[in-house]
Design an enzyme around this catalytic site. Structure first.
Site, mmCIF file in Angstrom:
data_model
loop_
_atom_site.group_PDB
_atom_site.id
_atom_site.type_symbol
_atom_site.label_atom_id
_atom_site.label_comp_id
_atom_site.label_asym_id
_atom_site.label_seq_id
_atom_site.Cartn_x
_atom_site.Cartn_y
_atom_site.Cartn_z
ATOM 1 N N ASN A 22 0.841 -1.208 0.000
ATOM 2 C CA ASN A 22 0.000 0.000 0.000
ATOM 3 C C ASN A 22 0.871 1.250 0.000
ATOM 4 O OD1 ASN A 22 -3.038 -0.498 0.184
ATOM 5 N ND2 ASN A 22 -2.221 -2.017 1.591
ATOM 6 N N ILE A 100 -1.781 -1.839 17.941
ATOM 7 C CA ILE A 100 -2.964 -1.219 18.539
ATOM 8 C C ILE A 100 -2.491 0.008 19.316
ATOM 9 C CG2 ILE A 100 -4.810 -1.515 20.238
ATOM 10 C CD1 ILE A 100 -4.877 -4.492 19.444
ATOM 11 N N ASN A 115 -6.598 4.653 7.830
ATOM 12 C CA ASN A 115 -6.181 3.257 7.845
ATOM 13 C C ASN A 115 -6.913 2.510 6.749
ATOM 14 O OD1 ASN A 115 -4.879 0.860 8.878
ATOM 15 N ND2 ASN A 115 -6.871 0.270 9.727
ATOM 16 N N HIS A 117 -8.245 -1.373 5.955
ATOM 17 C CA HIS A 117 -8.446 -2.671 6.602
ATOM 18 C C HIS A 117 -8.994 -3.637 5.548
ATOM 19 C CE1 HIS A 117 -9.295 -5.502 9.838
ATOM 20 N NE2 HIS A 117 -10.477 -5.695 9.286
ATOM 21 N N SER A 144 -11.650 -1.593 3.311
ATOM 22 C CA SER A 144 -12.271 -0.357 3.819
ATOM 23 C C SER A 144 -11.208 0.661 4.206
ATOM 24 C CB SER A 144 -13.094 -0.667 5.083
ATOM 25 O OG SER A 144 -14.068 -1.649 4.836
ATOM 26 N N GLU A 151 -11.478 3.204 18.569
ATOM 27 C CA GLU A 151 -12.070 1.862 18.422
ATOM 28 C C GLU A 151 -11.324 1.102 17.323
ATOM 29 O OE1 GLU A 151 -16.153 1.818 17.142
ATOM 30 O OE2 GLU A 151 -16.031 -0.366 16.874
ATOM 31 N N ASP A 153 -10.227 -0.715 14.269
ATOM 32 C CA ASP A 153 -10.894 -1.004 12.975
ATOM 33 C C ASP A 153 -12.331 -0.501 12.987
ATOM 34 O OD1 ASP A 153 -9.273 -4.243 12.905
ATOM 35 O OD2 ASP A 153 -8.557 -2.274 12.243
ATOM 36 N N GLN A 181 -7.725 -4.163 -4.980
ATOM 37 C CA GLN A 181 -8.689 -3.090 -4.684
ATOM 38 C C GLN A 181 -8.112 -2.088 -3.678
ATOM 39 O OE1 GLN A 181 -11.589 -2.755 -6.343
ATOM 40 N NE2 GLN A 181 -10.849 -4.521 -7.499
ATOM 41 N N GLU A 182 -7.349 -2.589 -2.705
ATOM 42 C CA GLU A 182 -6.725 -1.693 -1.714
ATOM 43 C C GLU A 182 -5.844 -0.665 -2.418
ATOM 44 O OE1 GLU A 182 -4.872 -3.514 1.707
ATOM 45 O OE2 GLU A 182 -6.059 -5.330 1.427
#
Ligand code: GRF
Length: 221
Positions: A22, A100, A115, A117, A144, A151, A153, A181-182
């Site tokens: 990415n 995290i 981000n 995901h 996404s 929170e 993701d 797609q990302e």
């Protein structure tokens, strides 16, 4: 909260943990001129992240902040914050970053951290999303792009792309189809942010001043 004004040429800091495909999609989008921005720094929490070599090859400053060297999540996030803020970014891009964050960290970058995901959130938060999608026998899966909140993701949705799950799909094959797609949707979302079109107002995602639906924009390639 006062509106953050973007630099003339928006400044990005990218966080990675692994292959950096990415990151590469973003590097390519900038180098072909479709995004007017600079990547000021790439940070990996893993010493062996191949994405570091991608940054090096592109002449982008890159460094490791190894989470194993810190006694607590807070100490790691504090060091990470200093390294990021030193570059005064307009946007922090999480690109395969597998950590995290503390709530303090996500609050500090509220509205200026994205981000990606590999699932159609809110389905399959967490890891092993492709395996879980196959096990759940869902017809559709995908990726996404969302603003990062405290929170996991779960931040406000910007853009989603879906792929069909085929009966013979293995997690590896499905992951590869999603990754294509990302690499399409992440540069698009980052471009919108850098152009000042995409904003987070409190917890609402605005595109050209229009409120986006809960699920964000559905991208059709
Ligand atoms: C991608 O599926 C990304 O969505 C997830 O990590 C995978 C590898 O990303 N967060 P990259 O190749 O390191 O960008």
């Amino acid at each position: 909260m006062h509106e953050q004004s973007l630099h003339q040429v928006p400044r990005l800091v990218v966080l990675i943990s692994g292959g950096g495909s990415n990151l590469q999609a973003l590097i390519d989008a900038i180098s072909m001129g479709s995004i007017d921005a600079t990547i000021e720094l790439v940070i990996s929490n893993k010493v062996d992240a191949l994405g570091l070599a991608r940054a090096h090859k592109a002449g982008i400053e890159n460094r490791v902040i190894n989470h194993l060297e810190f006694g607590s999540r807070e100490a790691f996030d504090k060091e990470l914050t200093h390294a990021i803020d030193d570059k005064q970014p307009d946007l922090v891009v999480l690109a395969g970053f597998m950590r995290i964050f503390t709530p303090q960290f996500t609050h500090h970058y509220h509205g200026r951290m994205l981000n990606i995901h590999p699932s159609l959130l809110p389905q399959f938060k967490g890891i092993n999303t492709h395996e879980r999608a196959i096990e759940a026998e869902v017809a559709e899966h995908g990726a996404s792009v969302h603003f990062v909140s405290s929170e996991l993701d779960g931040g406000p949705m910007v853009l989603q792309a879906s792929v069909s799950v085929l009966s013979l799909d293995s997690p590896k094959v499905l992951a590869a189809r999603v990754l294509v797609q990302e690499h399409l949707i992440y540069p698009i979302a980052i471009k919108w942010f850098c152009e000042g079109r995409l904003k987070l107002q409190n917890n609402a995602v605005l595109m050209d001043g229009q409120l986006l639906p809960e699920q964000g924009i559905q991208f059709q390639s």
